[in-house]
Motif scaffolding. Structure first.
Motif, PDB file in Angstrom:
ATOM      1  N   TYR A  70     -48.778   9.673  60.674  1.00 23.39           N
ATOM      2  CA  TYR A  70     -47.440   9.259  60.705  1.00 23.39           C
ATOM      3  C   TYR A  70     -46.511   9.504  60.450  1.00 23.39           C
ATOM      4  CZ  TYR A  70     -50.776   4.695  60.953  1.00 23.39           C
ATOM      5  OH  TYR A  70     -51.363   4.228  61.173  1.00 23.39           O
ATOM      6  N   LEU A  71     -45.086   9.247  61.586  1.00 24.76           N
ATOM      7  CA  LEU A  71     -43.883   9.985  60.610  1.00 24.76           C
ATOM      8  C   LEU A  71     -42.881   9.110  60.118  1.00 24.76           C
ATOM      9  CD1 LEU A  71     -42.311  13.045  60.327  1.00 24.76           C
ATOM     10  CD2 LEU A  71     -41.676  12.944  62.860  1.00 24.76           C
ATOM     11  N   ASP A  72     -43.057   9.593  58.637  1.00 23.81           N
ATOM     12  CA  ASP A  72     -41.343   8.190  58.178  1.00 23.81           C
ATOM     13  C   ASP A  72     -42.076   7.057  58.035  1.00 23.81           C
ATOM     14  OD1 ASP A  72     -40.013  10.427  56.623  1.00 23.81           O
ATOM     15  OD2 ASP A  72     -38.650  10.475  58.480  1.00 23.81           O
ATOM     16  N   GLY A  73     -43.915   6.668  58.003  1.00 20.53           N
ATOM     17  CA  GLY A  73     -43.979   5.319  58.303  1.00 20.53           C
ATOM     18  C   GLY A  73     -44.022   4.911  60.190  1.00 20.53           C
ATOM     19  N   GLU A  74     -43.761   5.469  61.213  1.00 21.42           N
ATOM     20  CA  GLU A  74     -44.266   5.317  62.588  1.00 21.42           C
ATOM     21  C   GLU A  74     -45.076   6.419  63.055  1.00 21.42           C
ATOM     22  OE1 GLU A  74     -41.320   5.624  66.300  1.00 21.42           O
ATOM     23  OE2 GLU A  74     -40.512   6.040  64.722  1.00 21.42           O
ATOM     24  N   PRO A  75     -45.850   6.002  63.419  1.00 22.26           N
ATOM     25  CA  PRO A  75     -47.140   6.086  64.359  1.00 22.26           C
ATOM     26  C   PRO A  75     -46.336   7.138  65.436  1.00 22.26           C
ATOM     27  CG  PRO A  75     -46.721   3.850  65.385  1.00 22.26           C
ATOM     28  CD  PRO A  75     -45.948   4.139  63.605  1.00 22.26           C
ATOM     29  N   ILE A  76     -46.802   8.037  65.523  1.00 20.65           N
ATOM     30  CA  ILE A  76     -46.286   9.195  66.875  1.00 20.65           C
ATOM     31  C   ILE A  76     -47.160   9.669  67.273  1.00 20.65           C
ATOM     32  CG2 ILE A  76     -44.569  10.110  65.443  1.00 20.65           C
ATOM     33  CD1 ILE A  76     -45.882  12.287  65.030  1.00 20.65           C
ATOM     34  N   ASP A  77     -48.840   9.874  67.461  1.00 24.09           N
ATOM     35  CA  ASP A  77     -49.343  10.163  68.191  1.00 24.09           C
ATOM     36  C   ASP A  77     -49.475   9.787  69.377  1.00 24.09           C
ATOM     37  OD1 ASP A  77     -51.925   7.885  67.200  1.00 24.09           O
ATOM     38  OD2 ASP A  77     -50.622   8.154  65.136  1.00 24.09           O
ATOM     39  N   ASP A  78     -49.397   8.333  69.623  1.00 26.12           N
ATOM     40  CA  ASP A  78     -49.545   7.914  71.059  1.00 26.12           C
ATOM     41  C   ASP A  78     -48.036   8.125  72.230  1.00 26.12           C
ATOM     42  OD1 ASP A  78     -47.704   6.192  69.439  1.00 26.12           O
ATOM     43  OD2 ASP A  78     -48.457   3.989  70.359  1.00 26.12           O
ATOM     44  N   LYS A  79     -47.604   8.777  71.456  1.00 23.46           N
ATOM     45  CA  LYS A  79     -46.210   9.455  71.488  1.00 23.46           C
ATOM     46  C   LYS A  79     -45.901  10.960  72.381  1.00 23.46           C
ATOM     47  CE  LYS A  79     -43.040   7.084  68.612  1.00 23.46           C
ATOM     48  NZ  LYS A  79     -41.426   6.911  68.070  1.00 23.46           N
ATOM     49  N   ARG A  80     -44.833  10.944  73.509  1.00 22.94           N
ATOM     50  CA  ARG A  80     -44.731  12.118  74.304  1.00 22.94           C
ATOM     51  C   ARG A  80     -44.477  12.477  73.238  1.00 22.94           C
ATOM     52  NH1 ARG A  80     -44.874  12.233  79.834  1.00 22.94           N
ATOM     53  NH2 ARG A  80     -43.588  13.841  80.041  1.00 22.94           N
ATOM     54  N   PRO A  81     -44.926  14.533  73.851  1.00 25.06           N
ATOM     55  CA  PRO A  81     -44.380  15.737  72.220  1.00 25.06           C
ATOM     56  C   PRO A  81     -43.046  15.329  72.392  1.00 25.06           C
ATOM     57  CG  PRO A  81     -46.026  16.537  73.693  1.00 25.06           C
ATOM     58  CD  PRO A  81     -45.629  14.847  74.798  1.00 25.06           C
ATOM     59  N   GLU A  82     -42.456  15.379  73.564  1.00 21.64           N
ATOM     60  CA  GLU A  82     -40.856  15.809  72.929  1.00 21.64           C
ATOM     61  C   GLU A  82     -39.887  14.503  71.917  1.00 21.64           C
ATOM     62  OE1 GLU A  82     -41.348  13.812  77.924  1.00 21.64           O
ATOM     63  OE2 GLU A  82     -41.844  15.092  75.880  1.00 21.64           O
ATOM     64  N   LYS A  83     -40.927  12.956  72.031  1.00 15.88           N
ATOM     65  CA  LYS A  83     -40.610  12.257  71.419  1.00 15.88           C
ATOM     66  C   LYS A  83     -40.628  12.032  70.626  1.00 15.88           C
ATOM     67  CE  LYS A  83     -38.319   9.903  75.408  1.00 15.88           C
ATOM     68  NZ  LYS A  83     -37.184  10.022  74.624  1.00 15.88           N
ATOM     69  N   ARG A  84     -41.935  13.112  69.600  1.00 19.07           N
ATOM     70  CA  ARG A  84     -42.108  12.877  68.578  1.00 19.07           C
ATOM     71  C   ARG A  84     -41.159  13.361  67.038  1.00 19.07           C
ATOM     72  NH1 ARG A  84     -48.645  13.658  68.757  1.00 19.07           N
ATOM     73  NH2 ARG A  84     -49.128  12.881  70.816  1.00 19.07           N
ATOM     74  N   SER A  85     -40.095  14.127  66.987  1.00 21.77           N
ATOM     75  CA  SER A  85     -39.151  14.508  66.501  1.00 21.77           C
ATOM     76  C   SER A  85     -39.843  15.618  65.510  1.00 21.77           C
ATOM     77  CB  SER A  85     -38.793  13.428  65.400  1.00 21.77           C
ATOM     78  OG  SER A  85     -37.552  12.534  65.883  1.00 21.77           O
ATOM     79  N   VAL A  86     -40.975  16.408  66.083  1.00 19.85           N
ATOM     80  CA  VAL A  86     -41.661  17.026  65.724  1.00 19.85           C
ATOM     81  C   VAL A  86     -40.917  18.697  65.747  1.00 19.85           C
ATOM     82  CG1 VAL A  86     -43.771  18.024  64.904  1.00 19.85           C
ATOM     83  CG2 VAL A  86     -43.189  16.236  65.035  1.00 19.85           C
ATOM     84  N   GLY A  87     -40.629  19.574  65.182  1.00 17.38           N
ATOM     85  CA  GLY A  87     -40.114  21.048  65.097  1.00 17.38           C
ATOM     86  C   GLY A  87     -41.027  21.396  65.060  1.00 17.38           C
TER      87      GLY A  87
END
Length: 221
Positions: A70-87
């Motif tokens: 979760y990133l700021d409360g939102e699940p991201i493990d089901d998102k595409r890499p470019e949609k995860r807001s991770v640098g």
């Protein structure tokens, strides 16, 4: 979604486990607070880089992973890499060789910032922030290792990530540069209140990060 993840700031690793061939490489349950660096250390093959890859969204299919991110409360493990807001920052700068330093930076800027003048201004400001005034038009091939590392950092931050993953980012630098880059990276993490995960073999990296430390034992069956 877990109740504790709702409206929570930071990067939450909720019971994340990485498996390979029936072996559990690691199992971690942590919240990385905004501005905090969680350091993960362990021997080669312990799963550090696999954890990095799972969070970023490009885990090798040979591995299996459980748990949620979760990133700021939102699940991201089901998102595409470019949609995860991770640098991401790696051992190598990985600058685009066919682009100038400035074009490398402009490429990273969010699409919402329109107009070339505004985009160039933002890139120049970031170059100044990392101590590289005057290098906008330089060929990346002419940069020193320390300069290339700072351009890579500038490019990552210009993308406005909500979390930062650091994979041995100082390991190829000599001792004086390593110290200054640690200060720069960890200072910007705190200043921008970005939750960060550092994987490293170097205990000095962990000490400089100043955050919690997780040491992974050798993989078990």
């Amino acid at each position: 979604m877990s109740v504790r993840a709702v409206n929570e700031r930071g990067l939450r690793l909720e019971h994340v486990a990485i498996h390979l061939g029936g072996r559990t490489l690691l199992d971690i349950d942590r919240l990385i607070q905004p501005g905090e660096v969680l350091t993960v250390m362990g021997p080669s093959g312990s799963g550090k880089s696999s954890l990095f890859a799972y969070i970023a969204g490009f885990l090798d299919p040979a591995f299996n992973a459980n748990g949620h991110i979760y990133l700021d409360g939102e699940p991201i493990d089901d998102k595409r890499p470019e949609k995860r807001s991770v640098g991401l920052l790696f051992q190598d700068a990985l600058l685009y060789p066919h682009m100038s330093v400035g074009t490398n930076l402009l490429f990273a800027l969010p699409g919402g910032l329109t107009g070339r003048t505004k985009r160039v201004k933002r890139a120049l400001e970031m170059l100044s922030r990392v101590g590289l005034d005057g290098l906008f038009d330089r060929d990346p091939a002419t940069l020193s290792g320390g300069q290339a590392a700072r351009v890579a950092l500038a490019r990552t931050l210009l993308a406005e990530p909500k979390a930062l993953l650091l994979d041995e980012p100082f390991s190829r630098l000599d001792a004086p540069l390593r110290k200054s880059m640690r200060q720069l990276v960890f200072g910007l993490v705190r200043e921008r209140q970005i939750p960060a995960l550092l994987v490293t073999h170097d205990r000095e990296d962990a000490e400089a990060a100043g955050g919690p430390l997780v040491e992974i034992a050798p993989a078990r069956s």
